[in-house]
Enzyme design. Structure first.
Site, mmCIF file in Angstrom:
data_model
loop_
_atom_site.group_PDB
_atom_site.id
_atom_site.type_symbol
_atom_site.label_atom_id
_atom_site.label_comp_id
_atom_site.label_asym_id
_atom_site.label_seq_id
_atom_site.Cartn_x
_atom_site.Cartn_y
_atom_site.Cartn_z
ATOM 1 N N THR A 62 0.833 -1.204 0.000
ATOM 2 C CA THR A 62 0.000 0.000 0.000
ATOM 3 C C THR A 62 0.865 1.250 0.000
ATOM 4 O O THR A 62 0.423 2.321 -0.418
ATOM 5 C CB THR A 62 -0.945 -0.009 1.205
ATOM 6 O OG1 THR A 62 -1.692 -1.231 1.194
ATOM 7 C CG2 THR A 62 -1.921 1.149 1.162
ATOM 8 N N TYR A 150 3.983 -12.037 6.100
ATOM 9 C CA TYR A 150 2.841 -11.555 5.325
ATOM 10 C C TYR A 150 2.476 -12.629 4.312
ATOM 11 O O TYR A 150 3.201 -12.866 3.345
ATOM 12 C CB TYR A 150 3.195 -10.241 4.637
ATOM 13 C CG TYR A 150 2.066 -9.553 3.908
ATOM 14 C CD1 TYR A 150 0.737 -9.953 4.033
ATOM 15 C CD2 TYR A 150 2.340 -8.459 3.085
ATOM 16 C CE1 TYR A 150 -0.281 -9.299 3.357
ATOM 17 C CE2 TYR A 150 1.324 -7.793 2.408
ATOM 18 C CZ TYR A 150 0.031 -8.229 2.538
ATOM 19 O OH TYR A 150 -0.992 -7.574 1.866
ATOM 20 N N LYS A 178 0.577 -11.349 9.182
ATOM 21 C CA LYS A 178 -0.476 -10.602 8.512
ATOM 22 C C LYS A 178 -1.121 -11.572 7.537
ATOM 23 O O LYS A 178 -0.501 -12.015 6.570
ATOM 24 C CB LYS A 178 0.080 -9.378 7.773
ATOM 25 C CG LYS A 178 -1.002 -8.587 7.044
ATOM 26 C CD LYS A 178 -0.422 -7.424 6.248
ATOM 27 C CE LYS A 178 -1.529 -6.709 5.460
ATOM 28 N NZ LYS A 178 -0.990 -5.631 4.596
ATOM 29 N N VAL A 218 -4.201 -5.342 10.094
ATOM 30 C CA VAL A 218 -3.353 -4.410 9.355
ATOM 31 C C VAL A 218 -4.209 -3.967 8.179
ATOM 32 O O VAL A 218 -4.348 -4.692 7.194
ATOM 33 C CB VAL A 218 -2.042 -5.063 8.878
ATOM 34 C CG1 VAL A 218 -1.210 -4.048 8.092
ATOM 35 C CG2 VAL A 218 -1.243 -5.596 10.067
#
Length: 308
Positions: A62, A150, A178, A218
Site C-alpha cells: 500500500t 505476510y 499478517k 493491518v
C-alpha cells in the site's frame, strides 16, 4: 509509550506485539510524483492521533514499495519514526523476492530504528516451502527486530503452508502473521498450534478472524475508518459480539469501496478528498476516475463518513 515488542520475551506473553489497530500506510507523493516526506510525517500523525492507531506499516504494498527506491523507503521510515515512533509501533515493509535484498532492507530498517519488520512471501519466483522456510529464517536471523510474516498468495502466487508457518513460529523473532490468505480454517489451525499473533490482512475478514483467535488488523480503509474499526475490535474483545457485528456491518461499504479497484488507487483518492497528504500514484498504477471517485464517496457515506 513503552514498546514491549523491543523485548521478544515479553512480546509473546502480551499476545499483541504491535497493538490491535495497524494501518498499511500509503506513501504520499508530490504532484510531480516525487516523495513527500513531510506529508508522510503529517499523515502518520493524523493516523495515530486522530484515528487511534496502535501502529503503522510503512513501505508495504500500500506504500507502493514496488516503485519506491531503497533510499526513499529509508527516508519515509525515518520520517514516520520521528513523527510517531514514541507512541506507536512503526513496522517497516522489507519484503522482496530476493533474499539478499530483503536482508539488506531489513538491516537498514533496523538501523533506522524500526519496531518491527513486515516480510511478504517472495513473489513471482514461486519458491517451494523449503525455500520459504529458508528465506524467512535468514531474514529473521539478520537483525534483532521482531518479524511479521505476510501471507498473501493472491499477490505472491505462493501460500505459506500451515506446517511452514508453525515451523517458523519456533524462531524467537518471528512473532506475528499478517493473514491475507482467505482461508479461515488454515488460520484457525495455526493460531491453535502456535503463539503467533494473527492480524487480518483483509479488512472484510477482520471480525471472522477475531472469532478464531486473531488479535487485530493491518488495514487499508482504516486510513479514514480507523477509530470505528478499533471500536469493533475492542467490542469483540470485551465480549460484545452483537456490538462488534453491528460495527462490522456499518463498515462493510467502506471496506468494499476501497477495493473496487486496486487499493492504493482508492485510498489515495479518499485521502485527497479528505484533505490529507496523498498525491498521485506511480505507474503502472493510475489514479481513480471520476466515476470511481463518485462511487467511493457513496461507499464512505454509507459507512458514516462524508468526503468532499
Amino acid at each position: 509509550m513503552t514498546h514491549d515488542h523491543l523485548a521478544p520475551t515479553g512480546l509473546r506473553a502480551g499476545g499483541r506485539p504491535f497493538g490491535r489497530l495497524i494501518t498499511a500506510m500509503i506513501t504520499p507523493f508530490a504532484a510531480d510524483g516525487s516523495l513527500d516526506v513531510d506529508g508522510a510525517a503529517r499523515l502518520a500523525t493524523y493516523l495515530v492521533d486522530e484515528q487511534c492507531h496502535d501502529g503503522l506499516v510503512v513501505n508495504g504494498t500500500t506504500g507502493e514499495s514496488p516503485t519506491t527506491t531503497d533510499a526513499e523507503k529509508d527516508a519515509v521510515l525515518r520520517a514516520v519514526l520521528e513523527a510517531v515512533g514514541d507512541r506507536a509501533s512503526v513496522i517497516a515493509g522489507v519484503g522482496t523476492n530476493d533474499t539478499q535484498h530483503t536482508i539488506e532492507l531489513a538491516q537498514a530498517a533496523a538501523k533506522a530504528g524500526a519496531h518491527g519488520l513486515l516480510v511478504v512471501t517472495p513473489y513471482y519466483n514461486k519458491p517451494p516451502q523449503s525455500g520459504l522456510l529458508r528465506h524467512f529464517t535468514m531474514v529473521a536471523d539478520a537483525t534483532d527486530v521482531p518479524v511479521m510474516l505476510y501471507d498473501i498468495p493472491g499477490r505472491s502466487g505462493t501460500p505459506i503452508a500451515s506446517d511452514t508457518i508453525c515451523r517458523l513460529a519456533e524462531h524467537d523473532r518471528i512473532v506475528a502473521v499478517k493473514d491475507a490468505k482467505g482461508d479461515l480454517a488454515a488460520s484457525a489451525s495455526v493460531i491453535a498450534r502456535t503463539d503467533l499473533a494473527y492480524y487480518s490482512g483483509d479488512d472484510l475478514l477482520t471480525l471472522p478472524l477475531l472469532a478464531v483467535g486473531a488479535v487485530g488488523v493491518v488495514g487499508v480503509p482504516t486510513h479514514l475508518f480507523g477509530a470505528p474499526t478499533k471500536d469493533m475490535i475492542e467490542a469483540y474483545g470485551r465480549g460484545d459480539v452483537a456490538g462488534a457485528l453491528a460495527l462490522h456491518q456499518q463498515l462493510l461499504p467502506a471496506y468494499q469501496g476501497f477495493f473496487r479497484t486496486q487499493g492504493v488507487i482508492m485510498t489515495k483518492a479518499a485521502l485527497r478528498l479528505a484533505g490529507l497528504p496523498a498525491g498521485p500514484v506511480r505507474p503502472p498504477l493510475v489514479d481513480a476516475t471520476d466515476e470511481q471517485i463518485a462511487q467511493l464517496r457513496a461507499d464512505c457515506a454509507a459507512s458514516g463518513r462524508e468526503l468532499a
